[in-house]
Every structure is written in C-alpha cells, then in structure tokens.
Write a protein that holds these residues in place. Structure first.
Motif, PDB file in Angstrom:
ATOM      1  N   ASP A 112      43.363  23.997  38.968  1.00 37.54           N
ATOM      2  CA  ASP A 112      44.256  25.098  38.588  1.00 37.54           C
ATOM      3  C   ASP A 112      45.411  24.644  37.698  1.00 37.54           C
ATOM      4  O   ASP A 112      46.259  25.447  37.318  1.00 37.54           O
ATOM      5  N   LYS A 163      49.882  30.593  40.222  1.00 35.19           N
ATOM      6  CA  LYS A 163      49.424  30.999  41.565  1.00 35.19           C
ATOM      7  C   LYS A 163      49.418  32.516  41.582  1.00 35.19           C
ATOM      8  O   LYS A 163      50.440  33.147  41.287  1.00 35.19           O
ATOM      9  N   CYS A 174      54.507  22.753  43.935  1.00 34.28           N
ATOM     10  CA  CYS A 174      53.851  24.058  43.882  1.00 34.28           C
ATOM     11  C   CYS A 174      53.421  24.555  45.257  1.00 34.28           C
ATOM     12  O   CYS A 174      53.022  25.708  45.427  1.00 34.28           O
ATOM     13  N   ASN A 211      56.617  28.312  47.937  1.00 30.07           N
ATOM     14  CA  ASN A 211      56.515  29.571  47.190  1.00 30.07           C
ATOM     15  C   ASN A 211      57.792  29.833  46.399  1.00 30.07           C
ATOM     16  O   ASN A 211      58.774  29.092  46.502  1.00 30.07           O
TER      17      ASN A 211
END
Lengths: 763, 763
Positions: free
Chosen positions: B204, B226, B291, B294
């Motif tokens: 990702d 995200k 990461c 949040n």
C-alpha cells in the motif's frame, strides 16, 4: 629578452622561424593593421600553435550580461569585438604534398617586419618528400592609404624542377584555440570566429558575407587572386556546419629558376546589416578598382605613408639600440592600431588580440592622445570625433544614472556602458574629465575653434552638466564628488578622489573660460551657442562656483594630499609579508581586502601631477610622490610610465629609468608574459610620454610649452619632434644641453627650465 | 485589509473560497510546516492559480554563479532550496467527473486555519453535473511531534446517492508557474520542482526517490492511503519525460448520508545520497509504524504540542482584535518555520516560499532568536548549534579572505558563502558579531555553560580571531574596521560602521570576560580550553586592547555619532523630490547613486541602541534617532520594528505605533503586496520584539532584565511571558501600571523603570 629568435636591428624586426619557440608571441609582434582592420602575424598556411585573429575596428556583437545578482542601472550588454574570417590563408602544395611548417623539410625560414613600411617579408626554401625544391617568399601589407585593403604577394621559384604547383587561397573561418574556460570575460559559446552565412564567387572574386546576432552589423570579406601561368582554377567550399571556408584552388605552371607570382588582394568592409546589402555592388566595384594596381603600387604607397609618418613621429635615441628599436616598435603599433575615421577609436590591445573585448577606455585620452596631439593632431581629432559620435549614448547613460548631462561609458565600443563591475567601471566617472582634458589640450595645440564650436563645446557642456549635478555642496567642505572610483582600481567607491576633483575643477574652469573668451571675441557666436544649448548665466555661475569651491582633501597633520577622504586613514598594505607570486594582488585577494588598505594599483594622485602640474608645488610633488610611490604596486600597465615621468622630474634618475625601461619594453620584450594575447596600447603610448614628458620634461601650461629636460646617463642624446600651433619643433636633448629647432612655422616662445626662449626659423 | 475573503476571529483564520480572489496570497497564509518541512496552503486537487511549493528545510542544490566580471574570492556557488514533490495531491471524481474548484458546482466552500493546532479544515458541498451531491471535508496537519509526517484526512458524505467515488491520491511533480524571467535570482532552467528518478509501490506504500544534481542530497517522498470501503485500487504512473507523477487510483463504495474516510499519510526524509540508500528500509519501516496510528492520534498530538507552546509563547493584546490575531499569526509561523534539529535554521521566508532561495541570514540571530531565547530557549540553542555545524566552512572562508579565524557567510544553507554581490554580502562582516551577540544572550538567559564549553567558545574565539586580524590599528584613532558594510545596505564598503565596531567591541569583551570567569571559577577548565584552542595570554591581551581602543566615529561639530566615517559628510537624499513610486530606491537608482547620499535602507545605528543600550545616553539616543530616522526609507522589512522600539523608548508614541502596526500586519494584511511569495520571517519576529522590547521596554543588561514599559493608548493591556534563568515571568502592561508575576522558578530581581524589584513566587 626571452624571445631569443627575434632579432632587432634598427628598423627591422627579424624572426628566425627555424624553431617555433615564441611563435604565438611573434604573431602579436608581427601583427599588421591600419586602424580600420588588423590581423595577427600568423603564417599564410597556418600552424597548430597559432592564435589567429583578424579584427575589424568596432565590428562587434552584443550579448546580455548575466549577473550573479543584478541591480538597477547595471550595464545591460556585453560588447565583444569579433574575430572575423581570415583572408590571409594560402596553402601551397606540390604533387599533393602540402607545405606545413611543422612537418615539411624547410630551410632558411625567417621573416622580417620593416617598421619603415609596415610590410612583412617572409622567405623559406622547401624541399618536398619527392625532392623538389622551391624558394617561397611572401610579402604582406595592410594598406594605410586604402583602409579596406590587405595585399599579399607570394612568389615561388622552383630550384630543380619545372611543372605544376597548386595554390589554395581563400577565406577561412577559424576554430579558436585560446579559450580560457575559467575566464568569465570569454563567452563559453565562442568556439569559432564570426560565421559566414553566404559565400560565392563572381568571376575571379570570392565573397563571404557575415552578420552579427544582436548588433545588426554585416561584414563582407572578399578576395581576388591574381596569378601568372594558370593551368586551371576552381572554387572549393567546405560545409557550413563545420568550418565554413571558401577557397580558390589554382594549378599553376612553374618553370625551373623562374619566379612565378600570386598577388592576393583582401578586402573588409562592414556596415549596418540593412545598409550593407545596398552597398555591396558599389563596394565590390571599389575592390575591383583597387585590384587593377599591382602589388608594387601598394608597396610604394606604404613607403610613402610611413616616410611621412616617421618624419614627424620618430624618436631617435642615441646610446641604447634595444630601447631605440622598442620605442619605434611602440610608435609603429600606435599608428597601425588607431581608428582614423571618427567613428572608431583605439582598443586596449589595438587590433592585435581579443583581450578586453576590443573595448575603448580612458587609455585613449590619457595615454594615447597626447602622442597624437603633438605628432598627428588630425588623428587626435578623429579620436575626439568618435567621442562626439557617442555623446547621445552618454546623455542616455547620465539620465539612467539619474543625473543631468552626459556620462561617458567606462568601457565601450558602440557607446553604451559595457562594464560588468561598476565599482571599477561606471564609478570611474573621471572618464568624462579625461576626455575633456584631451579636448582642451587638442584645442590649445591646434587652435581648432571650428571643432570646439561644432563638437567640443557640446561635449564639454554636457559632461560639465553631469558633474555639476553629481557634485554635492557640503557645508564646511565645499563641492564634493562622492562615491566614485579614481584611476587607482585598488580603491573603489571613495569620496573626493583628488584626481577626479582636480580634473573636474580643471574642466569646469576650461568651460567657463571658453565661454568668456567667446563673449570677449565673438558676441554673436557667444549668444548663438548659449541659446542653442540653453545655457543660462545662472548655470555658468554654478560651474564657476563649483570649480572655485571644489573640495580637495589635505591631511595637514601628515602633510599630504589624500588620494581620497579615507585613504590616509587606512592601514598600509603589508608589503613585507606579501610573497612575490601574490602580485598582481587582484588575482590573489578579495577586492574588499584590497580596498581596505593603503595600496595602489596604478598612478592616481601622481597622474594629476603630470596632467595639471600647476596644482602642485615642487615640495608637494616630492612629499606626495615619496609617500604614494611606496604604496603603489604598478599592477596595471598604465602605471609605471606615469611614475617614471614624475620620478624623473624629481631627480630620481634610477627609478625613472627603471620605470621607463619596463614601459618601453613591455611588448617587444614580453615583460608581462602575455604579449601573445596582444600588445598593451596604453603602455606603448606611455613610453612616448616617458620620453617627451619624462626626459623632455615637456608640459603644456596655459597654452605654452614648458620644457625641463633631464636625460639619464644611459643615453647620449634623445631627439623628437613636436607639432604645436602650426609649428614643428625639433627637440634634441643631451645630458648637459638641449637644443630646440623650429623646423617649420612662425616664431614661437617656449619656456626652457623656467626661462622664456623665442624659437626663430633659421631660413 | 485588502484580502476581504479572509476573516480572522481570535485563533481562527477563515478563508471563504467561494471566490478565488487572493488565492495565491491565502496559500502563504495557510502554509503549514514543522521546521523539518513545510508546504503551501494549496488545495488537495490543485487549481490553475496556485503557486505550489513544498520545501524540506536545507534540502538544496547548488549551481555555479555566473558573474558579469568575476574576481578572486567571490562566492562560487548558488545554493537554492528546492521545491520537492507534492504529496498533498488528491483528486476526487464521480462518474468520471473530476472535482475542480474552478469548474465544478460548489457550495459553502471555505477553510479555516486554527492557530491553536496548526490544522487546516476545509469543507464544501459538490453537486456533479449528473446531480449527485457530496459533502467533502479535508483536514491537514504537519506533525510537530513527528518531523517527517504530514497527515490528511478526507471525509466524503454523499447526500443523495449511494455508489462509487474515485479517489486518485499520489505524489506529483509540479510545473512551476511563478517564474519571473527577469529575476536573475531564479534560474531560467527551473521549470519543474525536483525530479523523481525512481518511483514504485510496495504493497500500500508509494515511494518516490529524488536526488540533486550537485549537492549530493537524496530525498524520499512516500505516502500511504488508508481508506474505508475499497472496491479496487491500482497504481498509475505518468511519463518521466513530462510531469513524472505517481498516483494510487482507488474506487470506493459510498452510502447515502454515511461518511467515508480516507487518511493520507505523507513522509519526507533526506540525507546525503550515498547514505540514503542504506537508510531507506529503516525509514520505510518507521513510516509504516507511524501509519498504524489513526488521524485522530496526530490531531491530538498537535493539540498537545500547541497547547504547551502557547502556554509560554502567547501574547495577549486587549484592545485591538486585528493586532491580536496578527501577532498570534506571526508567532505561529515562527514556531512552524524554525529548524529544530541543530542542522537546519530558519530561512528568510520560512518554508512558505522560494524567495531568497531559502537562505539563512543574520535575520536568525538578530530578529528571530531573541523571541526563542525568551520563550523556547531549546530552539534558540538548536539554531546556534546550526552555526556551530558550519564553523569549519566559516574558517575556510576566513582563510580564503586572507584572514585568521572564522567568517560566517552572509547568506547560506550549507555553510558556504552564497552572496553574489559582495558589497551587500560578504562585506557585512557584522554577521559574526550578530551570531556572537545571540550566544552571549543565550548564555546569560540559560546559564548553559555546557553549550559554551562544547560549542559557543570555539565560535566566539574563531570569529574574534577574524576580527582581531581584520581590525587595523590606526595611529590617532585606535582600532578601525574598514571596508565593510553595516546593516544599512544603502551604504556599502564604508569605514568604521558604528554598528559593526560596537558589536565587535561587545563580542571581544564578552570573550575576554568569559575567559576571565573561567579562570576565576574553574582553573582546570580554563587551562584546558586555552590549551585546546591554542589561546595564548598575548592573544587575550590583544582582544582586550582592541575592545578597549575600538574607534567610534563621533562628529563633535554636529553632535552626532556617524553611521560610519563618511556618512555625515555626504549629501542628504533629496526626499522631497523623490516620487513615491521610486521606493524602494534600490529598484529605481543605481547603487552608486544611493551609496553617495545620506539615505538609509534599514535600522543600523538605531539597531545598536536596541542591542547595546548601555552604549548610549538618553540624549545620544534622542539626538541620533531624531537625525537618522529622517533619512531612513525603511525599504527593508527589517527596519520599522527596530525604529518602532526606539521610538517608543523616546516617547514618540504615534510613530512607534505606526511602525509596530506596519510590522505586525506585514503578512496577514499583505502590506507589501508580496505575501503570495511567502511570509517575512524577520518582520514577524520583529513584531514580537516590538511588544516585548518596545511596549515592554525590556532590555537584558549584564545578565539582568530591565523593563521600561510604555503602552500606547491603542491598547488597554498587553500580556506576555518571559523565560529567564529557569524562571517564567508573566508581564502584564497597562497604561498606568505593569504587573510582573513569577509563574515558576526561584525568586529573582528585575529592574522596573530603574527600580530594582524582587519577584517572589506567590505559592
């Protein structure tokens, strides 16, 4: 002398070409020119060591100046005198073997430059690999009478064969090989001389057209080859993308022991691009006319010209052959290099190299013009006419600088300021006064009122208006000239540089006196000229007020005149701990380090003593010379000549002689190790000044010639001639007496060692 | 205020985006940074008017400086802080229609910057051409706690549909659109931000690698998206030869009236190219760790950081909401912009624009550091550590300039001199003393002897060695500092600039006193340090001799202190006849014209009155301020704040207020019409000084705080806190009284209006 294959014998400079030692240097020594164009003394067939350069005076291109950090009013464009196509090129070949000075079997190779004609005569014997022997002789001249013309005479004499010789004679675009990539004055783009955009042949005539990128100038280069015994001839052109040359290849028939001649005529002409197209036919016709005369005709014309020239300009030195040759060599280069058409001037390196980008500086007025005023005043006039031709640009510049009147550029070709470092450029506003000083001297020597009325007055007025506006009246001091740089470039942006203030004062007084004399002598002219230039009485009063109240910085405590307000309050440079290799200082110290010390690059206050001697008592001269000479490095070639003159006046005979010798031998003896890049025009002219103003002690004060001769014991006798107010005066100086002879013109009084003498024509 | 779509309400700056008026200006106002990197307040999807800029502090490239005419010792290389790839970019599309602020149907579009958190919150309602409506909200922060991290939270709420929305989120290489071709400070080559030479995706995570051409630096830019409700996602790369971008295209499923979130994490890290390759894996791991938290985690972290920050740094102004907001805005930008790692500093435009090429100047020490010393001394220390990190370069520079010791560069990133105009660059040798002044103040405030021993002393010694070598002893005057430029850039290369001489004197005394105090308090340390740096008693004596005999130019006749030796002997600038549009003068007059007049660009002698008040009697301050203020143009944004402070001290209330207002509102009210190019860091810090040193009248003399508060009648009350020797002192100033409260730390004495007061902790 380090160039041991150069040999000087009276008027002849002989160059033994058996070796190629000092070859690049010899190209400068053997450079020829006529003021309109010039070419370096390269060989006709070239050579790998050559620094070819052919220059047309004031033929230049421009390019925007890139600054690290720009500011308002900076000079916008670089002007660069261009290397133009080389028309000297002649290749000789036999049986396909080409004469090559570095590879061929050659004997008795030498050349001579005759200072009495400006002609170079070169000869050699060539033996080809197949054993054929031929005597080759070339003569080359650039005509002093016909400004566009160069003529080369090639003669070939086969010694042991009859048959064919091939000659390839044309116009060549040279690849430059003397680019210093670290030198910001040289554009990294400049890898070739000027490009040729069109080349063709019209019958026997070859023409190449070139144009500049930005300055809107066009140039034609043309040649005609006249040759005996042609078998056949054809044109060869090379590719535009590479060297872009054009040659005529001629096969000629030769007979054993008979001389066969080729005369090559070369022609340069330039003008604005748009005008040039319309002129070409006319110019080609002119060139064809010139080619009707044979080489001998032009040789004779040169002899005639130079005979007349040396008649007035020669300096005879009895007692030192080297110096005798050197002074003649210098005078020769001055007459060769100087622009004579009123639209051009004389560049710092003449037409012998591309240093200083071909720019005109104050060198002209302060160093060169005195020589011409007293020997060829018509040429001095042309140089001043050039200044008049750029007056409108000088007015624009003053306006851009927020001042009235006119400010001449520190360095220029086309009239716009081109100095990319203003503290040693535009800030040298003394350039105005230097020019006006020349005008005053020229006017006094020639009494040429017409010049004054038509051109001189306007220049004088407008530059004075600049100074009047630039000067600041400061309570308790008077008129101050702040924020300028004097001649000494080791001080910058100073207040009240004494040289500048004295020169401005001198100029303003000249202007006011001139106006007064008009008023007294020709009321109508007076009224007309005041009205034409809108001069009010109030303005004249202001000029008068300024010159009468000009501030000069005296340091009473030290008993010295300050070079400027701050100079004497700075620390003296630590000369004792400065290694020899750190000179010139400018190459080894940051400018701000140099500026903060008492250290002088070149004659500054001392120069005022020469130019305006009446400003100083003998004691002042002595005290200040003694002080300032000690802190002067002479890191400029404009310096020693001036110090030499004043040293002589003060009786410092050894010092004076040393400075004179360094000056007069600068180029012929390559004292600065850079003669390969061109001659030092100002120093050449300075050597003339050393003799006339130095040993002769000549000064022109209030229109009268004063002499205080003092000959050093190295010489038995020095002789020179001076033209003055229509007279020719011959001065012969010996150690114990001086003889003044009125060669022509009416009786005149001069002052010798303070005593008034009347010179009377003898018959 | 001319930017009428900006609305300031206490801590919140609100920007109505219904029109794009003042859009480029708002990008600067909404710029975010954390000292390590910063980014302009552009919209996520961009806009045609944008001047995008993302900067990493001290990430720069070099390029050789081209000079019109070069000389020995000139700065060799330009250093330019680079625009790095933009990681903010997010495009949103529905049914193939892309959100475009200039074309789409948008309602209620606005954004807010909260000075209490540094977070920007933007919201709008978008109706697509097919009638779909969606509420869009973005929040963006650059983490103060995690220096490499930026986080963006995008939430989408469909109002009248369920279905698919496409998000394209990536790293973009921007085409620059604010190049001024006439501005030589901007390279003509710079058409794009820094190139990306490698880009790829690891699961990702997207990574883009860049490197500089000459400075050997490498940068990684990395992002992770995200997102909820992914349908599918794929990587899109554009061509290297054009824009060279990399995006992740994500289709997400949305449900009517439900919020769907995307959090984008962005990461910047640079190092030397060779080192970086080995660090990448470790850094990527670090980024992945970050990461895991949040968006809310980082929002909270921001709140915590800024809470603590404002606790000490806030200034409360009762009586003027505009000024209240402006001072907070300025303080906010200072903490955002300042480098905090000891290897970076604070650029003239912070991290908000590319003006001045991202260079560090004396602005840091003279304008910014006082603020941090008294509010966040740890940051002041980091800024001084940066100076220590470039000390070896400063030593090299001194050597190149032919002097001993160390000379700090006038402008730099990497430590080498980068000023391309030395008269207003290297010649400002006061930079050394400015830094040492800060070190002295820092040391007095923090009593951080360890810093002095490990770093401060060496800097102090080496810069003092430079001054000792550079100063010239002149008979009858004493020690002179010639050929320098003071803070006032409308005078250059002057002798004995009083500011410089006083600052050098101050520094040398500090050095000698420091050595004496070591000797008295810690003989071993004293011996060690003298031996380590090879300091001989003779050298200390020389320092002492210099500071005791430093020349200061007094003009007895005029009853004034000279700004330098020559200043008062120049003509006063003709202000009366200078049209308003000719200011700033530097854009309309040649430097030599400006330099020759009495005209001052910025606080110079007046600055000495602030920095070393004990050098002046009240009468001297008044007489000199009255004189010098009249000839000061304030053509620099570093000027009015200083004059405002001294004006207040002298009781010139209106003048002081005017200067303060001009200073404090410079950026938020775009008073110079150039805020779109970035904020004015020095002036922002100057506004803090206006309050503390101006209205508060605070001076630190011999390690003691003095206050002479004088509040203008525009305000009811001003409150600020000062950290001093481990104490926190709260100062509340009203027109008729001042209250000092010791918030923490031991009792301490201060001086209020000449009266010694002991501050006692209340509980």
């Amino acid at each position: 002398m380090n160039m041991n294959n150069l040999n000087i014998n009276n008027w002849i400079i002989k160059h033994n070409l058996e070796t190629l030692d000092y070859y690049s240097e010899s190209e400068t020594i053997f450079a020829q020119a006529n003021g309109y164009f010039g070419t370096r003394g390269t060989l006709e067939e070239g050579c790998s060591q050559e620094i070819e350069g052919t220059f047309v005076n004031a033929f230049y291109d421009t390019e925007e100046i890139v600054y690290g950090e720009a500011a308002y009013g900076y000079a916008k464009n670089r002007q660069t005198q261009l290397l133009v196509p080389n028309s000297k090129t002649i290749y000789i070949s036999i049986d396909g073997e080409v004469l090559d000075v570095e590879k061929s079997i050659i004997e008795n190779h030498s050349r001579e430059l005759d200072l009495k004609t400006g002609i170079i005569n070169r000869s050699l014997k060539w033996r080809t690999n197949t054993g054929k022997e031929v005597l080759i002789n070339t003569e080359r001249l650039i005509s002093m009478e016909y400004e566009n013309l160069m003529a080369i005479n090639l003669s070939l004499k086969p010694l042991n064969f009859s048959g064919e010789i091939n000659i390839k004679s044309g116009i060549k675009r040279d690849k430059l090989n003397d680019i210093d990539e670290n030198d910001p004055r040289v554009s990294g783009e400049l890898k070739y001389s000027l490009n040729i955009y069109d080349k063709y042949c019209e019958k026997d005539l070859i023409i190449a057209k070139s144009k500049t990128n930005n300055s809107n100038l066009g140039l034609i280069t043309s040649i005609i080859n006249k040759v005996d015994n042609v078998i056949d001839r054809e044109i060869e052109k090379s590719d535009e993308s590479t060297d872009n040359n054009i040659y005529e290849s001629i096969n000629i028939k030769v007979v054993e022991n008979e001389v066969c001649n080729l005369t090559k005529y070369c022609y340069y002409y330039f003008d604005k691009q748009d005008r040039l197209e319309n002129e070409i036919d006319h110019k080609i016709k002119d060139f064809r006319e010139l080619c009707k005369n044979n080489y001998g005709y032009y040789k004779e014309s040169q002899e005639k010209y130079y005979n007349k020239f040396w008649e007035n300009s020669d300096i005879v030195i009895d007692g030192d052959n080297e110096i005798q040759a050197a002074i003649r060599f210098n005078i020769f280069h001055l007459i060769q290099s100087v622009g004579k058409n009123g639209k051009t001037n004389i560049a710092a390196k003449g037409l012998t190299g591309d240093g200083y980008e071909g720019h005109y500086f104050w060198d002209t007025e302060t160093y060169v013009i005195p020589h011409f005023i007293y020997t060829n005043p018509d040429i001095a006039k042309k140089l001043l006419e050039y200044r008049y031709s750029i007056l409108s640009k000088a007015k624009d510049r003053a306006k851009e600088m927020s001042y009235k009147g006119a400010l001449y550029p520190w360095r220029t070709i086309c009239g716009e300021e081109s100095s990319a470092y203003y503290p040693a450029g535009t800030a040298q506003i003394h350039i105005n006064a230097d020019i006006m000083y020349s005008i005053k001297k020229y006017y006094e020597v020639t009494e040429d009122l017409e010049f004054m009325i038509s051109k001189g007055f306007e220049m004088l007025l407008e530059t004075s208006r600049f100074y009047a506006d630039y000067s600041d009246y400061i309570e308790g001091r008077g008129y101050c000239i702040n924020g300028v740089t004097g001649p000494d470039e080791y001080c910058a942006l100073v207040n009240n540089n004494t040289y500048t203030n004295m020169m401005v004062r001198y100029q303003l007084k000249f202007l006011v006196d001139f106006i007064e004399s008009l008023k007294a002598n020709d009321k109508k002219l007076y009224n007309d000229i005041l009205s034409k230039f809108n001069v009010k009485i109030k303005e004249i009063k202001l000029f008068e007020d300024i010159y009468k109240n000009m501030y000069i910085h005296y340091d009473e405590e030290k008993g010295l005149i300050g070079q400027d307000d701050a100079f004497l309050n700075k620390k003296v440079w630590d000369f004792k701990n400065t290694p020899k290799e750190n000179y010139p200082l400018l190459l080894n110290y940051h400018p701000m380090v140099i500026y903060k010390h008492q250290v002088i690059k070149q004659a500054d206050l001392i120069l005022s003593m020469l130019l305006i001697p009446e400003n100083f008592t003998y004691e002042e001269k002595k005290a200040n010379f003694d002080y300032y000479e000690k802190v002067t490095t002479h890191d400029s070639s404009l310096s020693e000549c001036i110090h030499g003159i004043i040293a002589n006046e003060l009786g410092y005979e050894d010092m004076s002689y040393k400075f004179f010798e360094n000056t007069v031998k600068t180029d012929l003896y390559d004292l600065h190790n850079n003669v390969k890049n061109g001659v030092h025009i100002a120093s050449m002219a300075g050597s003339w000044q050393c003799i006339v103003f130095g040993f002769g002690g000549m000064r022109q004060i209030d229109g009268v010639l004063h002499f205080n001769p003092r000959l050093c014991d190295k010489f038995n006798k020095i002789e020179f001639k001076i033209r003055f107010k229509g007279r020719v005066i011959k001065v012969s100086i010996e150690r114990d007496k001086t003889d003044y002879q009125l060669v022509s013109g009416k009786n005149i009084t001069i002052v010798n060692n303070g005593e008034v003498i009347e010179l009377v024509k003898l018959f």
